[in-house]
Design an enzyme around this catalytic site. Structure first.
Site: not given
Lengths: 122, 527
Positions: B82, B157, B181
């Protein structure tokens, strides 16, 4: 609770700026969210004190696994404090490196390792 | 033979040990797959094929030197990360314009550990800007699509990571979880995602959103891979003052040994508050099927109550935004990448530089949250909002303490609905916040939890979308080992991965050949 957000004041505190037209949108959205958040006032927290939890897992983990009581935040061991080199705090020095211009030659503007910013005093 | 990009980490590791394949073969397979599929999915913000091949060659050298297969399980395994983790000499944007040109000056602890394991770095994945969102639509750069239905969101997310694992664009990935997330996108994309106990993976070098809630964790194709990824990065780190000293268990070994017998006699709690209004019918049905499964395996299923669950979203949005407003103060237009300079009007003072850079650099949701947090911490409102929310957080922790005195593990849906349509919730921020109803309280209580796929929606209808449903398993603090073992048994019994695959047919990509090929070239150039 039940107060409305004074968008213009909060905008200043947050160092943000919205156009007139945007303010109305933000105002409506934020106050809708705030209305929702105001439900917190119904929660009975009268018997609780202090903001942070010192988690004692003993009682909880119980039959799952026996672990020692673990405080939420780490307690520094004495020997560890001494062992840490004060000058760098044991950190990679790159972490506190402030001369980002070395990586980004174009911006932000820099001169001899300092950032150039607009004048603060006339 | 199955294409290499479809295999799990443990399968690839087995083949590498037997020297039947090389890491360069695996890496090539992923790079080809990314070039073909990612222009449609948009899992990645940046890819670096050259670097990946170099990593693979290095890993192959390590493997060659060890005679008995005694190399770390992640050696030669291509992973995505990420875009919130700092990795030296790569851009870390947090999907924000304000960090568009920010080069990481050092490695985060997670990356450092992965490098020690000789992993192969494929690239950085898309996310909601500063991890604020539940759909990855808040990225300043691109919208990631759900591989099961490209008109839908992958969740967020960590949406780029989950979509990437699901579409075979990486063998596994690392995300972060502040309010769900990791678990919610894993659930929406039909993969496994784990949020560990607060403090067991170092947050050093991970861009901060809400420091008392943020926690790093793996997203993987199956439970065993998740265990491998967790073990490789967990542990005490003196550079993170919320890092915890604890005994790292051999999670993969425990998961490998986990048989159906471990479920027998376990008390599994199902919170009534997790089965209330707003829960999609098909999601409810699939979770109930697993409840029956638990009973069949000899567990005792108990309906429990977490009475203060209804306050969790409100408390979360006060605490998280307060911490965010403080953490994001550092983006001032001076120290990091983006600075707004008014070319026409070169006057202006320092304050204007701050205000203009922040206003132009941050996206809408980030500004909304900074505003909310600034308000909650401002004079006259602190007690009513921040202090009250912190006390409510204590109530929620107490709910879980009481629950874990009655049951060994808690289970329920990860998300109230399967993947929703792109754009569906962007008009109403509150409705987006409410999609995290089942995951948020876990972060508030510092607990470990994971999401595993247990079924598909619309099975009895020819027209309805076939979308994955995730079940959330919540364990007591530091009981990741037991949580993974329970998840493994459910995974084996349900057999999701054998039954279902995202419909990424070859034809789907051939149809738009011109466009896809063109975009593939472009994405290959991102560096």
């Amino acid at each position: 609770m039940g107060k409305n957000i004074d968008i213009v004041n909060v905008m200043k505190l947050a160092k943000l700026n919205f156009e007139e037209a945007e303010i109305a949108g933000f105002d409506a959205e934020l106050n809708k969210i705030l209305d929702y958040i105001n439900m917190l006032s119904a929660a009975n927290t009268s018997k609780l004190e202090g903001l942070h939890e010192d988690l004692d897992y003993d009682a909880v983990v119980g039959h799952m696994s026996k672990t020692q009581s673990i405080p939420l935040l780490r307690q520094d061991a004495e020997e560890e404090k001494e062992a840490d080199v004060c000058a760098t705090g044991g950190f990679d020095f790159n972490v506190v490196k402030n001369d980002a211009p070395e990586f980004e030659p174009d911006e932000p503007d820099s001169d001899r390792g300092y950032f150039i910013v607009p004048a603060v005093i006339e | 033979m199955q294409p290499l990009y479809e295999l799990t980490i443990h399968e690839l590791n087995g083949l590498l040990k037997k020297k039947e394949i090389k890491s360069v073969d695996i890496t090539k397979s992923y790079i080809d797959r990314i070039k073909k599929i990612d222009p449609v999915i948009n899992s990645y913000l940046s890819i670096d094929p050259e670097r990946a091949m170099d990593d693979a060659k290095m890993a192959d050298t390590v493997i060659e030197k060890t005679s008995d297969g005694d190399f770390p399980e992640l050696t030669g395994i291509p992973l995505s990360i990420k875009d919130i983790y700092l990795m030296k000499d790569t851009k870390t944007t947090c999907a924000s314009k304000i960090l568009e040109n920010f080069n990481s000056p050092y490695d985060s602890t997670v990356i450092k550990k992965l490098k020690e394991n000789n992993f192969v770095f494929l690239g950085k994945t898309n996310m909601d800007e500063f991890a604020m969102g539940s759909s990855t639509e808040n990225s300043a750069f691109k919208i990631t699509k759900n591989p099961w239905d490209t008109s839908r969101v992958p969740g967020g997310s960590s949406g780029g990571s989950a979509a990437g694992v699901s579409a075979g664009l990486c063998a596994g990935s690392f995300g972060t979880d502040t309010g769900g997330s990791i678990r919610q996108p894993a659930s929406l994309c039909g993969v496994v995602g784990l949020k560990p106990t607060y403090g067991i993976i170092s947050r050093y070098g991970i861009i901060a959103f809400s420091s008392s809630l943020d926690q790093a964790g793996p997203i993987a194709k199956d439970v065993l891979d998740c265990a491998i990824l967790l073990k490789s990065v967990a542990g005490y780190d003196k550079n993170d003052h919320t890092s915890r000293k604890f005994e790292i268990k051999d999670y993969p070994e425990l998961v490998r040994k986990a048989g159906k017998s471990i479920i027998k006699g376990l008390k599994i709690g199902f919170p009534v508050e997790f089965f209330s209004e707003g829960l999609e019918k098909d999601v409810y049905k699939k979770i109930m099927d697993v409840k029956e499964l638990f009973k069949d395996l000899g567990a005792q299923t108990i309906d429990i109550s977490l009475p203060d669950t209804s306050y969790s979203i409100a408390a979360y949005y006060v605490i998280a935004t307060s911490e965010a407003s403080s953490n994001l103060e550092r983006y001032d237009g001076i120290r990091y990448g983006y600075r707004f300079i008014d070319d026409k009007n070169k006057t202006g003072d320092l304050n204007e530089l701050f205000v203009n850079s922040r206003t132009k650099g941050f996206g809408k949701e980030v500004k909304r949250r900074i505003m909310l947090g600034t308000f909650a911490l401002s004079a006259g409102y602190y007690d009513a909002y921040y202090k009250k929310a912190s006390l409510v957080r204590k109530l929620i922790i107490k709910n879980y303490k009481d629950a874990f005195n009655k049951v060994d593990m808690i289970a329920g849906p990860t998300s109230p609905t399967a993947a929703f349509l792109i754009g569906e919730k962007m008009i109403d921020p509150l409705s987006m916040y409410l999609s995290d109803i089942y995951t948020i309280s876990i972060n508030l209580a510092y607990l470990p939890a994971m999401s595993i796929p247990v079924g598909i929606t619309g099975e009895n209808s020819s027209s309805a979308s076939k979308l994955p449903v995730g079940m959330q398993i919540i364990a007591p603090w530091l009981a990741e080992d037991k949580m993974l073992c329970v998840a493994k048994v459910i995974e084996d019994t349900v057999g999701f991965a054998e039954k279902y695959k995202p419909p990424l047919h070859e034809s789907f990509f051939d149809e738009g050949k011109g466009r896809t090929a063109d975009m593939a070239d472009r994405s290959a150039n991102i560096k």
